[in-house]
Scaffold this motif. Structure first.
Motif, PDB file in Angstrom:
ATOM      1  N   ILE B 290     -14.819   2.142  -1.907  1.00 19.73           N
ATOM      2  CA  ILE B 290     -14.946   3.691  -2.341  1.00 19.73           C
ATOM      3  C   ILE B 290     -16.312   4.136  -2.127  1.00 19.73           C
ATOM      4  O   ILE B 290     -17.259   3.629  -2.282  1.00 19.73           O
ATOM      5  CB  ILE B 290     -14.498   3.786  -3.847  1.00 19.73           C
ATOM      6  CG1 ILE B 290     -13.334   3.458  -4.193  1.00 19.73           C
ATOM      7  CG2 ILE B 290     -14.987   5.192  -4.100  1.00 19.73           C
ATOM      8  CD1 ILE B 290     -12.767   3.320  -5.323  1.00 19.73           C
ATOM      9  N   SER B 293     -18.606  11.206  -2.635  1.00 20.70           N
ATOM     10  CA  SER B 293     -18.928  12.007  -1.838  1.00 20.70           C
ATOM     11  C   SER B 293     -19.843  13.223  -2.752  1.00 20.70           C
ATOM     12  O   SER B 293     -20.464  14.108  -1.961  1.00 20.70           O
ATOM     13  CB  SER B 293     -17.649  12.892  -1.369  1.00 20.70           C
ATOM     14  OG  SER B 293     -16.794  13.012  -2.508  1.00 20.70           O
ATOM     15  N   HIS B 306      -7.297   7.792 -10.272  1.00 17.76           N
ATOM     16  CA  HIS B 306      -6.749   8.519  -9.258  1.00 17.76           C
ATOM     17  C   HIS B 306      -5.641   9.411  -9.616  1.00 17.76           C
ATOM     18  O   HIS B 306      -4.679   9.059 -10.716  1.00 17.76           O
ATOM     19  CB  HIS B 306      -5.948   7.434  -8.452  1.00 17.76           C
ATOM     20  CG  HIS B 306      -5.134   7.927  -7.363  1.00 17.76           C
ATOM     21  ND1 HIS B 306      -3.571   7.768  -7.443  1.00 17.76           N
ATOM     22  CD2 HIS B 306      -5.451   8.809  -6.197  1.00 17.76           C
ATOM     23  CE1 HIS B 306      -3.262   8.471  -6.045  1.00 17.76           C
ATOM     24  NE2 HIS B 306      -4.219   9.140  -5.629  1.00 17.76           N
ATOM     25  N   GLY B 339      -8.786   7.023   2.688  1.00 16.85           N
ATOM     26  CA  GLY B 339      -8.576   8.433   2.684  1.00 16.85           C
ATOM     27  C   GLY B 339      -8.061   9.158   1.306  1.00 16.85           C
ATOM     28  O   GLY B 339      -8.220  10.326   1.428  1.00 16.85           O
ATOM     29  N   THR B 340      -7.612   8.294   0.484  1.00 18.50           N
ATOM     30  CA  THR B 340      -7.201   8.676  -0.880  1.00 18.50           C
ATOM     31  C   THR B 340      -8.465   9.189  -1.559  1.00 18.50           C
ATOM     32  O   THR B 340      -9.562   8.468  -1.488  1.00 18.50           O
ATOM     33  CB  THR B 340      -6.734   7.662  -1.553  1.00 18.50           C
ATOM     34  OG1 THR B 340      -5.558   7.105  -0.665  1.00 18.50           O
ATOM     35  CG2 THR B 340      -5.824   8.144  -2.987  1.00 18.50           C
ATOM     36  N   LEU B 341      -8.344  10.391  -2.163  1.00 19.87           N
ATOM     37  CA  LEU B 341      -9.365  10.958  -3.023  1.00 19.87           C
ATOM     38  C   LEU B 341      -9.211  10.183  -4.420  1.00 19.87           C
ATOM     39  O   LEU B 341      -8.277  10.342  -5.047  1.00 19.87           O
ATOM     40  CB  LEU B 341      -9.368  12.316  -3.094  1.00 19.87           C
ATOM     41  CG  LEU B 341      -9.725  13.144  -1.841  1.00 19.87           C
ATOM     42  CD1 LEU B 341      -9.525  14.650  -1.834  1.00 19.87           C
ATOM     43  CD2 LEU B 341     -10.954  12.671  -0.987  1.00 19.87           C
ATOM     44  N   LYS B 352     -16.623  12.414  -7.822  1.00 21.43           N
ATOM     45  CA  LYS B 352     -15.809  12.465  -6.497  1.00 21.43           C
ATOM     46  C   LYS B 352     -15.890  11.454  -5.694  1.00 21.43           C
ATOM     47  O   LYS B 352     -17.137  11.158  -5.253  1.00 21.43           O
ATOM     48  CB  LYS B 352     -15.496  13.624  -5.926  1.00 21.43           C
ATOM     49  CG  LYS B 352     -14.885  14.945  -6.820  1.00 21.43           C
ATOM     50  CD  LYS B 352     -14.488  15.873  -5.906  1.00 21.43           C
ATOM     51  CE  LYS B 352     -13.395  17.139  -6.550  1.00 21.43           C
ATOM     52  NZ  LYS B 352     -14.291  17.412  -7.945  1.00 21.43           N
ATOM     53  N   GLU B 354     -13.817   8.826  -2.112  1.00 20.79           N
ATOM     54  CA  GLU B 354     -12.833   8.598  -1.176  1.00 20.79           C
ATOM     55  C   GLU B 354     -12.772   7.144  -0.902  1.00 20.79           C
ATOM     56  O   GLU B 354     -13.647   6.214  -0.682  1.00 20.79           O
ATOM     57  CB  GLU B 354     -13.238   9.356  -0.172  1.00 20.79           C
ATOM     58  CG  GLU B 354     -12.152   9.330   0.993  1.00 20.79           C
ATOM     59  CD  GLU B 354     -12.194   9.928   2.333  1.00 20.79           C
ATOM     60  OE1 GLU B 354     -13.387  10.952   2.219  1.00 20.79           O
ATOM     61  OE2 GLU B 354     -11.582   9.718   3.361  1.00 20.79           O
TER      62      GLU B 354
END
Lengths: 125, 376
Positions: B290, B293, B306, B339-341, B352, B354
């Protein structure tokens, strides 16, 4: 700032006393922390309590709570050190200052260490 | 306070003199840093750094059954380790968990050098020894006799030009034996940094001399001594596992997302049936990379969320000096796609991030073309 003109907390913050006091991390402490890569500052207007956490400094290895050396109201924060945390290592007493605070209790300063006392203190640590 | 005696490598005094900040690392006293983790990290990414990794262990497996024994204990196919080559592999237990992650070097068809982790050296030796009964093979733990200098970074092959030209043609995981100062050494093109580089395994009595020699030789190439701090940020950026933190006896190779290590078709080996079942049905949890961001530095133990639900915690996490972002790896249940946030909780605050494919940073070690010497 000259280190001799500052007061020190046993938790390694320095403070330049005054109507608007300035707070930062001692040179000794920044050296012990290693490369600082993140600084979380309080908000202007926020109340800070003596010896309570009011900022966080993180090096690559760990996080360090920054305790306010006195109680009072935060009047300014150093956005430059938040944007470039390495300033805290490069210039702990000047460009790397953390926040300014309006002290509310003059007696708070009495328990702080002078430069000479702090030198003795860190040698014992 | 009665402290347990820390073990020291023969380089301990040299490192102290060089300004090493010593710490307790799994019972070993080793330098956390010399001149600063970020500076050391960048030296390895951009020029060169030298690490003392003498705490790691060496188990020699020799005899006609050496291959058979190692093939039986490893998830990876030892056939890939032809003489002069090594293979990164996992020693698997009966439950499919990892006894350790290792590199097995084939020195000759009946002689292997297995490099094991420091904290698991005794356990690994006992494990290998136990399974060697009834086999025509000798298993020796020589961890106390050898030191390892890891010389890492893009400039390191240039340093080897004069010091050990025979090491330059080595492919990744290649190994060559060489007498240095009259002592028998091993030079392998391996490392734990994600950069090109070499690890020199030498008898203890020449380790200090070699360390100084490497620093001298590396001067024009801007080499600096590096500590455990940079070693950890470098290996995490490279997506390498740290045994005991990311994997252990209760986590499998597939769960660690290291499926490429497992060769199910090589024949039977310990734990194969469990791994085959996991391969067929998938795993419930998966070690997941992970990248944050938002600002913030994740640490081991930080919880991962999640869609508002807790899905795991970080096993390893840090500030990435290369990406200048927080990165981490943790077991996520059920596994999430790149790509999953997600969100990571840092001191009560949700930050946050990804899901990404590791490595976080593809350094020179992942390059298909390694430097093999000046054009002749």
């Amino acid at each position: 700032m000259k280190p001799e003109e500052l007061k020190y907390a046993k938790s390694h913050e320095w403070i330049k006393l005054g109507d608007e006091a300035v707070v930062g991390v001692s040179d000794y402490a920044q050296h012990e922390m290693g490369d600082v890569v993140f600084v979380e500052l309080p908000k202007v207007g926020q109340k800070a309590e003596k010896e309570k956490q009011c900022a966080v400094v993180e090096s690559v290895k760990s996080a360090f709570d920054i305790l306010s050396p006195v109680s009072g109201t935060i009047t300014a924060v150093n956005e430059a050190v938040a944007a470039d945390p390495a300033l805290l290592n490069q210039s702990p007493l000047d460009e790397g200052w953390l926040f300014k605070i309006k002290p509310e209790n003059p007696a708070d300063a009495e328990t702080l260490l002078t430069w000479e006392q702090y030198q003795v203190f860190i040698k014992q640590a | 306070m009665a402290e347990h005696e820390l073990r020291r490598t023969v380089l301990n005094e040299t490192e102290r003199k060089a300004g090493g900040k010593m710490v307790d690392f799994h019972g070993w006293e080793l330098p956390m840093e010399f001149t600063g983790i970020v500076k050391e990290h960048e030296a390895v990414r951009k020029s060169a750094g030298i690490f003392d990794v003498s705490h790691m262990g060496q188990v020699f497996v020799t005899g006609p059954d050496a291959f058979n024994l190692l093939q039986h204990l490893n998830a990876n196919d030892l056939k890939k380790a032809t003489p002069g080559k090594g293979v990164y592999s996992h020693l698997i237990n009966e439950k499919g968990g990892l006894v350790d992650d290792i590199i097995a070097f084939c020195l000759s068809m009946d002689r292997y050098l297995v490099v094991v982790n420091a904290a698991t050296a005794d356990k690994d030796f006992a494990w290998i020894k136990k399974h060697s009964e009834h086999m025509s093979v000798t298993v020796e733990n020589k961890s106390d006799e050898y030191s390892i200098l890891a010389v890492q970074g893009p400039n390191v092959p240039l340093m080897m030009e004069t010091f050990a030209p025979e090491a330059l043609p080595l492919p990744r995981f290649g190994i060559v034996e060489k007498d240095i100062h009259g002592r028998h050494c091993f030079i392998s093109r391996t490392g734990y940094t994600g950069e090109d580089g070499f690890e020199i395994t030498c008898p203890n009595d020449i380790a200090v001399q070699l360390w100084n020699e490497m620093l001298e030789l590396g001067k024009p190439y801007n080499i600096i001594p590096c500590g455990l701090g940079a070693r950890d940020t470098l290996r995490l950026e490279a997506g390498y596992l740290l045994y005991g933190q990311d994997v252990d006896d209760d986590h499998s190779t597939y769960e660690a997302n290291y499926g490429w290590v497992v060769c199910l078709d090589k024949g039977d080996f310990i734990g194969r049936n469990i791994l085959a079942e996991q391969k067929a049905n998938g795993v419930k949890r998966k070690l997941t990379g992970i990248v944050l961001s938002e600002r913030g530095i994740p640490r081991q133990g930080c919880r991962i969320f999640h869609e508002g639900k807790e899905v795991g915690t970080f096993n390893s996490a840090t500030y990435s000096p290369t990406l200048k972002k927080g990165i981490g790896m943790g077991y996520v249940t059920p596994p999430l796609k790149p790509g999953t946030l997600v969100e990571v909780e840092i001191r009560g605050r949700r930050v946050k991030g990804e899901v990404v494919r590791t490595p976080f940073h593809k350094g020179g070690a992942f390059s298909k073309v390694l430097y093999t010497g000046k054009d002749k």
